[in-house]
Design an enzyme around this catalytic site. Structure first.
Site, PDB file in Angstrom:
ATOM      1  N   LYS A  13       0.825  -1.207   0.000  1.00 35.84           N
ATOM      2  CA  LYS A  13       0.000   0.000   0.000  1.00 35.84           C
ATOM      3  C   LYS A  13       0.866   1.267   0.000  1.00 35.84           C
ATOM      4  O   LYS A  13       0.554   2.227  -0.697  1.00 35.84           O
ATOM      5  CB  LYS A  13      -0.902  -0.037   1.231  1.00 35.84           C
ATOM      6  CG  LYS A  13      -1.755   1.185   1.430  1.00 35.84           C
ATOM      7  CD  LYS A  13      -2.855   0.900   2.429  1.00 35.84           C
ATOM      8  CE  LYS A  13      -2.342   0.469   3.788  1.00 35.84           C
ATOM      9  NZ  LYS A  13      -2.046   1.587   4.692  1.00 35.84           N
ATOM     10  N   ARG A  87     -10.773   2.673   9.231  1.00 32.45           N
ATOM     11  CA  ARG A  87     -10.490   1.248   9.455  1.00 32.45           C
ATOM     12  C   ARG A  87     -11.678   0.493   9.989  1.00 32.45           C
ATOM     13  O   ARG A  87     -11.577  -0.698  10.262  1.00 32.45           O
ATOM     14  CB  ARG A  87      -9.356   1.091  10.448  1.00 32.45           C
ATOM     15  CG  ARG A  87      -8.036   1.403   9.810  1.00 32.45           C
ATOM     16  CD  ARG A  87      -6.904   0.871  10.637  1.00 32.45           C
ATOM     17  NE  ARG A  87      -5.722   1.555  10.184  1.00 32.45           N
ATOM     18  CZ  ARG A  87      -4.491   1.141  10.380  1.00 32.45           C
ATOM     19  NH1 ARG A  87      -4.275   0.056  11.047  1.00 32.45           N
ATOM     20  NH2 ARG A  87      -3.477   1.811   9.924  1.00 32.45           N
ATOM     21  N   ARG A 126       9.901 -10.802   4.592  1.00 30.38           N
ATOM     22  CA  ARG A 126      10.687  -9.586   4.361  1.00 30.38           C
ATOM     23  C   ARG A 126      12.057  -9.666   5.036  1.00 30.38           C
ATOM     24  O   ARG A 126      12.157 -10.068   6.190  1.00 30.38           O
ATOM     25  CB  ARG A 126       9.944  -8.399   4.983  1.00 30.38           C
ATOM     26  CG  ARG A 126       9.487  -7.373   3.981  1.00 30.38           C
ATOM     27  CD  ARG A 126       8.887  -6.174   4.672  1.00 30.38           C
ATOM     28  NE  ARG A 126       7.641  -6.484   5.358  1.00 30.38           N
ATOM     29  CZ  ARG A 126       6.738  -5.560   5.725  1.00 30.38           C
ATOM     30  NH1 ARG A 126       6.935  -4.310   5.480  1.00 30.38           N
ATOM     31  NH2 ARG A 126       5.643  -5.895   6.348  1.00 30.38           N
ATOM     32  N   ARG A 161      13.086  -7.942  10.503  1.00 30.97           N
ATOM     33  CA  ARG A 161      12.642  -6.995  11.529  1.00 30.97           C
ATOM     34  C   ARG A 161      11.829  -7.756  12.565  1.00 30.97           C
ATOM     35  O   ARG A 161      10.974  -8.574  12.206  1.00 30.97           O
ATOM     36  CB  ARG A 161      11.750  -5.951  10.866  1.00 30.97           C
ATOM     37  CG  ARG A 161      12.120  -4.537  11.184  1.00 30.97           C
ATOM     38  CD  ARG A 161      11.328  -3.568  10.329  1.00 30.97           C
ATOM     39  NE  ARG A 161       9.891  -3.701  10.545  1.00 30.97           N
ATOM     40  CZ  ARG A 161       8.991  -3.065   9.818  1.00 30.97           C
ATOM     41  NH1 ARG A 161       9.374  -2.302   8.806  1.00 30.97           N
ATOM     42  NH2 ARG A 161       7.715  -3.193  10.062  1.00 30.97           N
ATOM     43  N   ARG A 173      -3.765  -7.478  13.431  1.00 30.45           N
ATOM     44  CA  ARG A 173      -4.009  -6.421  12.444  1.00 30.45           C
ATOM     45  C   ARG A 173      -4.843  -6.946  11.290  1.00 30.45           C
ATOM     46  O   ARG A 173      -5.722  -6.261  10.789  1.00 30.45           O
ATOM     47  CB  ARG A 173      -2.688  -5.917  11.873  1.00 30.45           C
ATOM     48  CG  ARG A 173      -1.865  -5.156  12.850  1.00 30.45           C
ATOM     49  CD  ARG A 173      -0.704  -4.578  12.109  1.00 30.45           C
ATOM     50  NE  ARG A 173       0.434  -4.389  12.963  1.00 30.45           N
ATOM     51  CZ  ARG A 173       1.691  -4.517  12.553  1.00 30.45           C
ATOM     52  NH1 ARG A 173       1.951  -4.868  11.314  1.00 30.45           N
ATOM     53  NH2 ARG A 173       2.672  -4.291  13.369  1.00 30.45           N
TER      54      ARG A 173
HETATM   55  P1  ADP Z   1      -0.219  -1.042  11.323  1.00 35.24           P
HETATM   56  O1  ADP Z   1      -0.445  -1.351   9.904  1.00 35.24           O
HETATM   57  O2  ADP Z   1       0.963  -1.674  11.906  1.00 35.24           O
HETATM   58  O3  ADP Z   1      -1.444  -1.160  12.181  1.00 35.24           O
HETATM   59  P2  ADP Z   1      -0.068   1.877  11.138  1.00 35.24           P
HETATM   60  O4  ADP Z   1       1.231   2.551  11.066  1.00 35.24           O
HETATM   61  O5  ADP Z   1      -1.013   2.098  10.041  1.00 35.24           O
HETATM   62  O6  ADP Z   1       0.327   0.403  11.344  1.00 35.24           O
HETATM   63  O7  ADP Z   1      -0.800   2.298  12.521  1.00 35.24           O
HETATM   64  C1  ADP Z   1      -0.162   2.172  13.745  1.00 35.24           C
HETATM   65  C2  ADP Z   1      -1.194   2.127  14.860  1.00 35.24           C
HETATM   66  O8  ADP Z   1      -1.917   3.364  14.919  1.00 35.24           O
HETATM   67  C3  ADP Z   1      -2.289   1.083  14.680  1.00 35.24           C
HETATM   68  O9  ADP Z   1      -1.885  -0.190  15.081  1.00 35.24           O
HETATM   69  C4  ADP Z   1      -3.406   1.661  15.542  1.00 35.24           C
HETATM   70  O10 ADP Z   1      -3.197   1.438  16.917  1.00 35.24           O
HETATM   71  C5  ADP Z   1      -3.273   3.129  15.263  1.00 35.24           C
HETATM   72  N1  ADP Z   1      -4.148   3.517  14.131  1.00 35.24           N
HETATM   73  C6  ADP Z   1      -3.762   3.835  12.876  1.00 35.24           C
HETATM   74  N2  ADP Z   1      -4.838   4.147  12.116  1.00 35.24           N
HETATM   75  C7  ADP Z   1      -5.927   4.007  12.916  1.00 35.24           C
HETATM   76  C8  ADP Z   1      -7.331   4.173  12.738  1.00 35.24           C
HETATM   77  N3  ADP Z   1      -7.859   4.551  11.555  1.00 35.24           N
HETATM   78  N4  ADP Z   1      -8.147   3.938  13.786  1.00 35.24           N
HETATM   79  C9  ADP Z   1      -7.662   3.578  14.963  1.00 35.24           C
HETATM   80  N5  ADP Z   1      -6.361   3.389  15.214  1.00 35.24           N
HETATM   81  C10 ADP Z   1      -5.487   3.601  14.208  1.00 35.24           C
END
Ligand code: ADP
Length: 224
Positions: A13, A87, A126, A161, A173
């Protein structure tokens, strides 16, 4: 130009999002990065969000939704690429409501399709090159398989990692992403329906299983 991008962790993405940003000169609004900044600089919001992030859970909607809507409201005319939000269904509805209320619409919604098992294998496969972060190596993708146990580009030492090897965190996730009832896929499909009705939004379903270059070319061909 306002764009949403959906794709599971491991779908590429970020790479395809960068292509959209280059092409349209839009601002990148990445919810995860915004949260990390808050945590890093120790704001009140960051303190509240931290525990959820560490558990791999969503930060509660009452924190996340106003935070993102506030950022969107401050953007200029060029528009934005929103990544990591919405999300879940609640976030999707509130985003739609806010856009409609402001007389705005989405130009593109891109959904990268990738089976859950493939996404998981990609993450776990990865490998990082000690010499250069941008040297792609993945033990589960033929096109970028390492040369033995060394970097395929420069022969550097490879490592994995730690969080890429945390299967429980990856599953958590993906549970949220692939939930078609109220999770991220439900949010994507909500906008798919809107796109089919509003005549303004192009919904692009992108097969994420090919090579990065192939996906990029397929995406480019569908932009107008
Ligand atoms: P990942 O894909 O590892 O979840 P991101 O970098 O996109 O990583 O997000 C890191 C964290 O930030 C998520 O695990 C979540 O806790 C929080 N987060 C990100 N986007 C949202 C969202 N739209 N709603 C709620 N929490 C979010």
């Amino acid at each position: 130009m306002n764009i949403l991008i959906f794709g599971p962790n491991g779908s590429g993405k970020g790479t395809q999002g960068a292509l959209l940003m280059d092409r349209y000169g839009v601002a990148h609004i990445e919810s995860g990065a915004v949260f990390r900044q808050h945590v890093g600089s120790g704001t009140d919001l960051g303190k509240k969000a931290k525990e959820y992030m560490e558990r791999g859970e969503l930060v509660p909607d009452e924190i996340t939704i106003p935070m993102i809507l506030d950022i969107l409201g401050k953007q200029g005319d060029k528009g934005w690429l929103l990544d990591g939000f919405p999300r879940n269904m609640e976030q999707a509805r509130k985003l739609h409501e806010a856009l409609t209320g402001a007389g705005m619409h989405l130009d593109y919604v891109v959904e990268i399709l990738l089976p859950r098992e493939t996404a998981k294998k990609r993450i776990m496969g990865r490998r990082l090159c000690a010499n250069n972060n941008n040297h792609p190596n993945n033990i589960h993708i033929d096109a970028i398989k390492p040369a033995g146990d060394r970097c395929r580009v420069c022969g550097g030492a490879l490592s994995a990692r730690a969080d890429d090897q945390n299967e429980e965190a990856i599953n958590k996730r993906h549970d949220i992403y692939y939930d078609e009832n109220s999770g991220t896929l439900a949010a994507a499909h909500y906008f798919k329906k809107i796109a089919a009705q509003d005549g303004k939004t192009t919904y692009i379903e992108l097969d994420g299983s090919g090579s990065i270059d192939h996906i990029r070319a397929t995406l480019l061909a569908q932009l107008h």
